[in-house]
Structure formats: structure tokens, C-alpha cells
Scaffold this motif. Structure first.
Motif, PDB file in Angstrom:
ATOM      1  N   VAL A  53       0.872  -1.173   0.000  1.00 13.14           N
ATOM      2  CA  VAL A  53       0.000   0.000   0.000  1.00 13.14           C
ATOM      3  C   VAL A  53       0.911   1.226   0.000  1.00 13.14           C
ATOM      4  O   VAL A  53       1.839   1.312   0.807  1.00 13.14           O
ATOM      5  CB  VAL A  53      -0.915   0.042   1.240  1.00 13.14           C
TER       6      VAL A  53
ATOM      7  N   LYS B 159       0.900   5.172   0.591  1.00  9.10           N
ATOM      8  CA  LYS B 159       0.016   6.162   1.206  1.00  9.10           C
ATOM      9  C   LYS B 159       0.663   7.547   1.265  1.00  9.10           C
ATOM     10  O   LYS B 159       1.729   7.713   1.859  1.00  9.10           O
ATOM     11  CB  LYS B 159      -0.360   5.710   2.633  1.00  9.10           C
TER      12      LYS B 159
ATOM     13  N   GLY C 208      -7.220   9.451  -4.234  1.00 12.17           N
ATOM     14  CA  GLY C 208      -6.072   8.875  -4.942  1.00 12.17           C
ATOM     15  C   GLY C 208      -4.781   8.903  -4.141  1.00 12.17           C
ATOM     16  O   GLY C 208      -3.707   8.696  -4.694  1.00 12.17           O
TER      17      GLY C 208
ATOM     18  N   LYS D 177      -2.893   3.882  -2.508  1.00 10.14           N
ATOM     19  CA  LYS D 177      -2.912   2.955  -3.641  1.00 10.14           C
ATOM     20  C   LYS D 177      -2.445   1.561  -3.227  1.00 10.14           C
ATOM     21  O   LYS D 177      -1.388   1.421  -2.610  1.00 10.14           O
ATOM     22  CB  LYS D 177      -1.981   3.465  -4.755  1.00 10.14           C
TER      23      LYS D 177
ATOM     24  N   VAL E 227      -0.927  -1.707  -4.612  1.00 10.24           N
ATOM     25  CA  VAL E 227      -0.225  -2.071  -5.844  1.00 10.24           C
ATOM     26  C   VAL E 227       0.516  -3.396  -5.709  1.00 10.24           C
ATOM     27  O   VAL E 227       0.742  -3.884  -4.603  1.00 10.24           O
ATOM     28  CB  VAL E 227       0.782  -0.972  -6.252  1.00 10.24           C
TER      29      VAL E 227
ATOM     30  N   ALA F 149       3.737   4.495  -8.356  1.00  8.66           N
ATOM     31  CA  ALA F 149       2.720   5.164  -7.529  1.00  8.66           C
ATOM     32  C   ALA F 149       3.354   6.300  -6.722  1.00  8.66           C
ATOM     33  O   ALA F 149       2.786   7.394  -6.609  1.00  8.66           O
ATOM     34  CB  ALA F 149       2.051   4.156  -6.594  1.00  8.66           C
TER      35      ALA F 149
ATOM     36  N   LYS G 177       4.029   9.289  -8.910  1.00  7.92           N
ATOM     37  CA  LYS G 177       2.814  10.050  -9.211  1.00  7.92           C
ATOM     38  C   LYS G 177       2.397  10.955  -8.059  1.00  7.92           C
ATOM     39  O   LYS G 177       1.841  12.018  -8.270  1.00  7.92           O
ATOM     40  CB  LYS G 177       1.663   9.087  -9.531  1.00  7.92           C
ATOM     41  N   MET G 178       2.674  10.494  -6.837  1.00  5.79           N
ATOM     42  CA  MET G 178       2.218  11.264  -5.667  1.00  5.79           C
ATOM     43  C   MET G 178       3.206  12.341  -5.242  1.00  5.79           C
ATOM     44  O   MET G 178       2.821  13.480  -4.999  1.00  5.79           O
ATOM     45  CB  MET G 178       2.002  10.313  -4.479  1.00  5.79           C
TER      46      MET G 178
END
Ligand code: GDP
Ligand code: MN
Length: 388
Positions: free
Chosen positions: A44, A46, A58, A61, A63, A72, A75-76
Motif C-alpha cells: 500500500v 500512502k 487517490g 494505492k 499495488v 505510484a 505520481k504522488m
């Protein structure tokens, strides 16, 4: 003062509250390395921001594989996360928490805060965890149970058991839950917390009770004796306007309405917000410019208020006791010119040199409505904000 989820989970672990295993990362590469260290297939990711509602936005996630973790995180990180709790600007994501995923059988809710009217710490629990607890409280309040802690006795295990059985836990789970609640109570009292919240508190597929999320808020007035907590403070997550205000020694708190308020004295500022609300308006801020304010401070305060795009009208309510009204008027005029003010201003100046102050405002040719009576002034500004 708030902490991040990962910091709160560290504290939980110290107090014997079970949390999933995880690691912090500030870059996509570090996120990958963290996943490798944790081991396993699924993770996860976070986003660490001082707000809940991340799941729906969002910021949480689930994954599979290291590549997906890195992706991920990429992206964050560096983005701002906008959730239901943040407002439109969102909060910056400077770190992510990589966690081993948990198999969830049930999502519960538990929290503690001070009930000021009862002068006691109250624990609240609900089987309706994982969702908006405000919604549950508004529509199905019978799904939330409260227990109040006697300050001399402290939280009693039987009170924890009451909450556990209310949520439909088995006897073994109630025992686990009781240990969790006793831990939360120790955190609350030993660390001067103002709010502790676990949403969701889960029952795993194996039947164990564990904190999947963690929120801790501390009493700012106690930080002087909570040095370790104070050091965990992350200023990047705090309101920019509030930080700016503290530079000029202005007591400023952002609120979610549309009437900017500039007042001297905390008591008068509270009363001003009350009267605005009484007449159907919503204050955009609390602002106390202080007793011995200056034209410069008034100018800065004005800039601060007008920075918010939500502000539709400004209410100035100054009592000239130590400070003179003509000085305030000078500050207001200066500020209006500097920021090129386009929204209406209602000014109520009372006290020393008030006539001179009002004359100056009138002569300035700016869109400032001087009103003497407080009720009248409040009604006027509410009408102006609604008309705008
Ligand atoms: P919040 O949305 O900011 O409150 O973040 P949470 O930490 O509460 O996570 C939001 C939701 O993501 C939870 O309610 C869970 O449904 C889901 N979630 C988080 N971690 C896990 C996990 O390890 N496993 C599973 N299956 N779901 C998770
Ligand atoms: Mn949550």
C-alpha cells in the motif's frame, strides 16, 4: 498541532497498539527500496499529508510489485493532494508511507477527544468505520457509542469492553480492543493530545484488531512540555496565511466563509464573528490585530485577508482604546490602495478620534461604508457579501 499518519503509527506502536509494518520514503527510488525491505508481492502506498479522505482522492494505492510501488510514489510525490478535508489548494505530498497490505474483514471507527461541556475525555466507537464518520453522526447517530472518562479514575477496562461489544466484536477481539483503547488513553493523557482517531480500526481476515489509519492532534498550548512531539511538526502542512500572520504578530485563523474580519482584541473578534453568523453570514477568518496595532500591521492584515479568493466583503471592527481610530483609518486607506481592493468594506470605528477616522475614510473616495452601530454594520456586510 497535527502529525502525519506514519508518525502517529510510530507512537501507536510504542504504546502497544498493533499497526501494519511500513516504511517512509521521500523519493520513488526510496519507495522501491522500502518495498524490497518489507518483502512480499503487494504493497500500500500512502500519501503523507495532514488530512484524511486520502483514499477517495487517490492518496492511497494498493499495488503489486516494486515497479508499481515506484510508479505510484512518483505520481504522488511533489504533487498536492486535494481531499474533502483540505480545501481547494490541497496539501503538498513530500513523503509516502509504504506498507504491507492488510486483509480486511471489518472496518470500525474509534476516537477520543475532550467533551468540553462535560469536562471529560470521551471515547467514541462505531461499527461503521472506513466511511465518513460525520455522515454517520448526522444520519445514524445511534451507530456511534460514547463513553465518558472520569478524570480521577481514568479509562476503565469495562468501558472499553462496552464499546467493543457494541461494535459486535468477539470476546477475544474485545480483549485486543481493550488493550488498544487503554493505549489510546495513555497517549491522550501522557502526550497532551487533543484528538486521537483510528478510522478504520480493522478486524483482519485472521480475526485480529489493528489500526489501519492513525490520526493524532495535540494541544498546542502543551507543546512547551512535549518537546519530542513539537519536533515532529511539519510546517509544510500548515496554512500559509497563518504562518505569514505569525510573522507580523497577528492572531489569524483561516475559516471557510466569505466575510473577511479585521478586529482588535480577541474577545471583540469572537463577538464580531458571532454577530456575523447571527445575521446569516460566514466569517472567512478570525483576526485579532492586537491592542496596540499600527498602520503597518493593518496593511499586512488587509493583504492577508484579501489573499483568499473566497472573500466577498470585509468587515472592520475596531475599538480605539489604546490605538487611535485615525491611525487605523490611515492603515485601511493605505492597504486598500496597495492591494487595489475590489470588494466592499464595512468599517466600524469606535473610540479615540473616531470622528477623524470616519472623515478620512469618507474623504478617501474608496468603497468603504462607515457604520456606527454593530448590528447595523454586521447586517450591512452580510448583505454586501451576498450581493457580490
Ligand atoms: P484516509 O482515506 O485518508 O482516511 O486513509 P486510510 O488510511 O483510512 O485508507 C483509506 C482506505 O483505504 C481504507 O478505509 C481501506 O479501505 C483502504 N486501505 C488502506 N490500507 C489498506 C490495506 O492494507 N488493505 C486493504 N485491503 N485496504 C486498505
Ligand atoms: Mn482513514
Amino acid at each position: 498541532m497535527n502529525l502525519h499518519e506514519y508518525q502517529a503509527k510510530e507512537i501507536f506502536a510504542r504504546y502497544g497498539i498493533p499497526v501494519p509494518q511500513g516504511q517512509l520514503a521521500e523519493s520513488p527510488e526510496a519507495a522501491r527500496a522500502a518495498a524490497k525491505q518489507l518483502g512480499g508481492e503487494r504493497f500500500v502506498v500512502k500519501a503523507q499529508v495532514h488530512a484524511g479522505g486520502r483514499g477517495k482522492a487517490g492518496g492511497v494505492k494498493l499495488v503489486e510489485g516494486y515497479d508499481a510501488v515506484e510508479e505510484a510514489a512518483k505520481k504522488m510525490l511533489g504533487q498536492r493532494l486535494v481531499t474533502k478535508q483540505t480545501g481547494a489548494e490541497g496539501l503538498p505530498i513530500n513523503s509516502v508511507w509504504i506498507e504491507k497490505p492488510s486483509a480486511i474483514a471489518r472496518e470500525l471507527y474509534v476516537s477520543a477527544l475532550v467533551d468540553r461541556s462535560r469536562e471529560r475525555i470521551v471515547f467514541m466507537a462505531s461499527a461503521a468505520g472506513g466511511m465518513d464518520i460525520e455522515e454517520v453522526a448526522a444520519h445514524t447517530p445511534e451507530r456511534i457509542k460514547h463513553v465518558y472518562v472520569h478524570p480521577a479514575a481514568g479509562l476503565q477496562p469495562y468501558q472499553a469492553r462496552q464499546l467493543g461489544f457494541f461494535m459486535g466484536l468477539t470476546k477475544a477481539q474485545v480483549d485486543q480492543f481493550t488493550r488498544i483503547l487503554m493505549g489510546l488513553y495513555r497517549i491522550f493523557t501522557e502526550l497532551d493530545a487533543a484528538l486521537v482517531e483510528i478510522n478504520p480500526l480493522i478486524v483482519t481476515a485472521d480475526g485480529d484488531v489493528m489500526a489501519l489509519d492513525a490520526k493524532l492532534n495535540f494541544d498546542s498550548n502543551a507543546l512547551f512540555r512535549q518537546k519530542a512531539i513539537a519536533e515532529m511538526r511539519d510546517f509544510s502542512q500548515e496554512d500559509e496565511r497563518e504562518r505569514e500572520a505569525s510573522k507580523y504578530d497577528l492572531n489569524y485563523v483561516t475559516l471557510d466563509g466569505d466575510i473577511g474580519c479585521m478586529v482588535n482584541g480577541a474577545g471583540l473578534a469572537m463577538a464580531t464573528m458571532d454577530i456575523v453568523k447571527l445575521h446569516g453570514g460566514r466569517p472567512a477568518n478570525f483576526l485579532d490585530v492586537g491592542g496596540g496595532t499600527t498602520a503597518e500591521k493593518v496593511t499586512e492584515a488587509f493583504k492577508l485577508i484579501t489573499k483568499s479568493p473566497d472573500v466577498k466583503a470585509i468587515f472592520i471592527n475596531i475599538f480605539g482604546g489604546i490605538v487611535r481610530c485615525d491611525l487605523i483609518a490611515e492603515g485601511i486607506i493605505q492597504a486598500c490602495r496597495q492591494v487595489g481592493l475590489k470588494i466592499p468594506v464595512v468599517a466600524r470605528l469606535q473610540g479615540t478620534n473616531m470622528d477623524k477616522g470616519r472623515e478620512m475614510l469618507k474623504a478617501s473616495g474608496l468603497a468603504i461604508t462607515p457604520v456606527e452601530d454593530l448590528t447595523e454594520a454586521a447586517k450591512t456586510v452580510v448583505a454586501l457579501a451576498k450581493g457580490a
